[in-house]
Design a protein around this motif. Sequence first.
Motif, short mmCIF file in Angstrom:
data_model
loop_
_atom_site.label_atom_id
_atom_site.label_comp_id
_atom_site.label_asym_id
_atom_site.label_seq_id
_atom_site.Cartn_x
_atom_site.Cartn_y
_atom_site.Cartn_z
N THR A 32 -58.28 -28.31 39.27
CA THR A 32 -56.92 -27.97 38.37
C THR A 32 -55.71 -27.61 39.35
OG1 THR A 32 -57.43 -25.89 37.60
CG2 THR A 32 -58.67 -27.58 36.31
N PRO A 33 -54.86 -28.00 38.48
CA PRO A 33 -53.59 -27.44 39.16
C PRO A 33 -53.57 -25.98 39.26
CG PRO A 33 -52.91 -29.14 37.38
CD PRO A 33 -54.21 -28.89 37.47
N ALA A 34 -54.06 -25.07 38.22
CA ALA A 34 -54.02 -23.79 38.27
C ALA A 34 -54.88 -23.22 39.78
CB ALA A 34 -54.74 -23.25 37.17
N GLU A 35 -56.10 -23.99 39.82
CA GLU A 35 -57.03 -23.95 41.01
C GLU A 35 -56.29 -24.17 42.44
OE1 GLU A 35 -61.35 -24.58 39.05
OE2 GLU A 35 -60.34 -26.29 39.90
N ARG A 36 -55.53 -25.05 42.43
CA ARG A 36 -54.92 -25.32 43.76
C ARG A 36 -53.67 -24.14 43.70
NH1 ARG A 36 -55.17 -30.55 41.71
NH2 ARG A 36 -53.19 -30.49 40.43
N THR A 37 -52.88 -23.71 43.13
CA THR A 37 -51.99 -22.78 43.17
C THR A 37 -52.51 -21.35 43.32
OG1 THR A 37 -51.75 -22.69 40.62
CG2 THR A 37 -50.45 -24.21 42.02
N SER A 38 -53.60 -21.14 42.79
CA SER A 38 -54.19 -19.73 42.71
C SER A 38 -54.94 -19.60 44.03
CB SER A 38 -55.09 -19.51 41.52
OG SER A 38 -56.20 -20.17 41.52
N GLY A 39 -55.41 -18.12 44.16
CA GLY A 39 -56.08 -17.71 45.25
C GLY A 39 -57.50 -17.70 45.09
N THR A 40 -58.00 -18.08 43.74
CA THR A 40 -59.26 -18.41 43.34
C THR A 40 -59.47 -19.44 42.49
OG1 THR A 40 -59.37 -16.96 41.55
CG2 THR A 40 -59.53 -15.77 43.55
N GLY A 41 -60.67 -20.09 42.33
CA GLY A 41 -60.71 -21.07 41.32
C GLY A 41 -61.20 -20.51 40.07
N GLY A 42 -60.72 -19.19 39.86
CA GLY A 42 -61.19 -18.49 38.61
C GLY A 42 -62.20 -17.50 38.72
N ILE A 43 -62.36 -16.76 37.53
CA ILE A 43 -63.10 -15.79 37.25
C ILE A 43 -64.08 -15.74 36.46
CG2 ILE A 43 -63.31 -13.28 36.99
CD1 ILE A 43 -60.36 -13.21 38.14
N SER A 44 -65.25 -15.83 36.33
CA SER A 44 -66.36 -15.67 35.31
C SER A 44 -66.91 -14.46 35.24
CB SER A 44 -67.40 -16.71 35.71
OG SER A 44 -68.23 -16.33 36.86
N VAL A 45 -67.17 -14.00 33.99
CA VAL A 45 -67.48 -12.63 33.61
C VAL A 45 -68.86 -12.95 32.70
CG1 VAL A 45 -66.82 -10.56 32.34
CG2 VAL A 45 -65.24 -11.86 33.83
N GLU A 46 -69.74 -12.15 32.79
CA GLU A 46 -70.75 -11.89 31.99
C GLU A 46 -70.71 -10.56 31.57
OE1 GLU A 46 -74.80 -12.89 33.63
OE2 GLU A 46 -73.78 -13.99 35.15
N ARG A 47 -69.94 -10.28 30.07
CA ARG A 47 -69.54 -9.25 29.52
C ARG A 47 -71.21 -8.39 29.17
NH1 ARG A 47 -64.91 -7.23 27.42
NH2 ARG A 47 -66.28 -6.94 25.34
N ASP A 48 -72.19 -8.92 28.78
CA ASP A 48 -73.33 -8.49 28.61
C ASP A 48 -74.00 -7.65 29.76
OD1 ASP A 48 -73.99 -10.99 29.50
OD2 ASP A 48 -76.00 -10.93 28.80
N ARG A 49 -73.68 -8.04 31.19
CA ARG A 49 -74.13 -7.49 32.27
C ARG A 49 -73.00 -6.30 32.74
NH1 ARG A 49 -75.84 -11.25 36.83
NH2 ARG A 49 -76.55 -9.01 37.75
N CYS A 50 -71.89 -6.05 32.15
CA CYS A 50 -71.04 -5.04 32.29
C CYS A 50 -71.54 -3.54 31.98
CB CYS A 50 -69.48 -5.23 31.92
SG CYS A 50 -68.43 -4.15 32.11
#
Length: 72
Positions: free
Chosen positions: A2-20
């Motif tokens: 995606t355009p956001a992935e091309r301009t960002s330093g990462t491809g995005g962040i995934s979170v498993e809140r139930d593990r937090c």
Amino acid sequence: MTPAERTSGTGGISVERDRCVGAGQCVLAAPAVFDQDEEGLVLVLDNAPSALRSDAAHDAVRACPSGALALR
């Protein structure tokens, strides 16, 4: 990619809140990217951090004691 992935330093962040466990290491490592809610669980403030914040986001993922965070 995606355009956001091309301009960002990462491809995005995934979170498993139930593990937090609310240790807050992500907030210490990358306060512009992460915060905690009223229960102390992780909140993502910037799901596609810029290249300027990508090192901090990587540090936060590595610092998470429960493995609740991942970079895509």
